[in-house]
Design a protein around this motif. Sequence first.
Motif, PDB file in Angstrom:
ATOM      1  N   THR A 175      13.537  33.791  60.507  1.00  0.00           N
ATOM      2  CA  THR A 175      13.260  32.852  61.252  1.00  0.00           C
ATOM      3  C   THR A 175      14.959  32.148  62.207  1.00  0.00           C
ATOM      4  O   THR A 175      15.322  33.260  62.195  1.00  0.00           O
ATOM      5  CB  THR A 175      13.499  31.611  59.695  1.00  0.00           C
ATOM      6  N   ASP A 176      14.255  31.325  63.045  1.00  0.00           N
ATOM      7  CA  ASP A 176      15.186  30.389  64.198  1.00  0.00           C
ATOM      8  C   ASP A 176      16.091  29.746  63.056  1.00  0.00           C
ATOM      9  O   ASP A 176      14.946  29.005  62.084  1.00  0.00           O
ATOM     10  CB  ASP A 176      15.027  30.249  65.180  1.00  0.00           C
ATOM     11  N   GLU A 177      16.736  28.510  63.976  1.00  0.00           N
ATOM     12  CA  GLU A 177      17.103  27.202  62.853  1.00  0.00           C
ATOM     13  C   GLU A 177      15.942  26.363  63.224  1.00  0.00           C
ATOM     14  O   GLU A 177      16.243  25.831  62.163  1.00  0.00           O
ATOM     15  CB  GLU A 177      18.707  27.042  64.810  1.00  0.00           C
ATOM     16  N   PRO A 178      15.554  26.519  64.483  1.00  0.00           N
ATOM     17  CA  PRO A 178      14.043  25.378  64.168  1.00  0.00           C
ATOM     18  C   PRO A 178      13.257  25.201  63.068  1.00  0.00           C
ATOM     19  O   PRO A 178      12.873  24.476  62.268  1.00  0.00           O
ATOM     20  CB  PRO A 178      13.560  25.014  65.217  1.00  0.00           C
ATOM     21  N   THR A 179      13.044  26.955  62.348  1.00  0.00           N
ATOM     22  CA  THR A 179      12.283  27.008  61.121  1.00  0.00           C
ATOM     23  C   THR A 179      12.532  27.380  60.204  1.00  0.00           C
ATOM     24  O   THR A 179      12.172  27.930  59.272  1.00  0.00           O
ATOM     25  CB  THR A 179      10.840  27.799  61.992  1.00  0.00           C
ATOM     26  N   ARG A 180      13.996  26.683  59.851  1.00  0.00           N
ATOM     27  CA  ARG A 180      14.860  28.103  59.529  1.00  0.00           C
ATOM     28  C   ARG A 180      13.869  27.519  57.684  1.00  0.00           C
ATOM     29  O   ARG A 180      14.443  28.021  56.984  1.00  0.00           O
ATOM     30  CB  ARG A 180      16.117  27.598  59.303  1.00  0.00           C
ATOM     31  N   GLU A 181      13.651  26.116  57.434  1.00  0.00           N
ATOM     32  CA  GLU A 181      13.520  25.815  56.386  1.00  0.00           C
ATOM     33  C   GLU A 181      12.138  26.293  55.860  1.00  0.00           C
ATOM     34  O   GLU A 181      12.396  25.988  54.376  1.00  0.00           O
ATOM     35  CB  GLU A 181      13.197  24.083  56.467  1.00  0.00           C
ATOM     36  N   ILE A 182      11.601  26.919  56.513  1.00  0.00           N
ATOM     37  CA  ILE A 182      10.139  27.748  56.746  1.00  0.00           C
ATOM     38  C   ILE A 182      10.453  28.792  56.104  1.00  0.00           C
ATOM     39  O   ILE A 182      10.374  29.060  54.922  1.00  0.00           O
ATOM     40  CB  ILE A 182       9.723  27.323  57.828  1.00  0.00           C
ATOM     41  N   GLY A 183      11.257  29.132  56.866  1.00  0.00           N
ATOM     42  CA  GLY A 183      11.493  30.425  56.784  1.00  0.00           C
ATOM     43  C   GLY A 183      12.561  30.871  55.120  1.00  0.00           C
ATOM     44  O   GLY A 183      12.580  31.998  54.013  1.00  0.00           O
ATOM     45  N   PRO A 240      16.834  31.439  68.821  1.00  0.00           N
ATOM     46  CA  PRO A 240      16.079  30.944  69.562  1.00  0.00           C
ATOM     47  C   PRO A 240      15.463  31.870  70.394  1.00  0.00           C
ATOM     48  O   PRO A 240      16.357  31.834  71.522  1.00  0.00           O
ATOM     49  CB  PRO A 240      15.255  29.448  69.221  1.00  0.00           C
ATOM     50  N   HIS A 293       6.990  32.023  71.595  1.00  0.00           N
ATOM     51  CA  HIS A 293       6.111  32.501  70.631  1.00  0.00           C
ATOM     52  C   HIS A 293       5.633  34.495  71.617  1.00  0.00           C
ATOM     53  O   HIS A 293       5.225  35.003  72.749  1.00  0.00           O
ATOM     54  CB  HIS A 293       4.823  32.601  70.486  1.00  0.00           C
TER      55      HIS A 293
END
Length: 75
Positions: A29-37, A58, A62
């Motif tokens: 994951t990366d920081e913008p999607t960290r919560e999902i990861g 990031p 994609h």
Amino acid sequence: MAESMADVAARLLSGCMAIKPEATLLVVTDEPTREIGEALFAGGASLGAHSILMVIPPTGKHGAEPSAAVAEAMK
């Protein structure tokens, strides 16, 4: 009571990806999607999988090729 993201992730991982105890799960994951990861990581761990979370910078687009370290972890 609302389900946590980790609970939903565990259902997704077991129902759609057939993750079993003792499986290895790599979540990149990366920081913008960290919560999902983090939810996927926790969901996998709750199923007994050996969960690994890698947080990368990031990539800007994609489908970009992963770094050498991520590619090695994916083997």
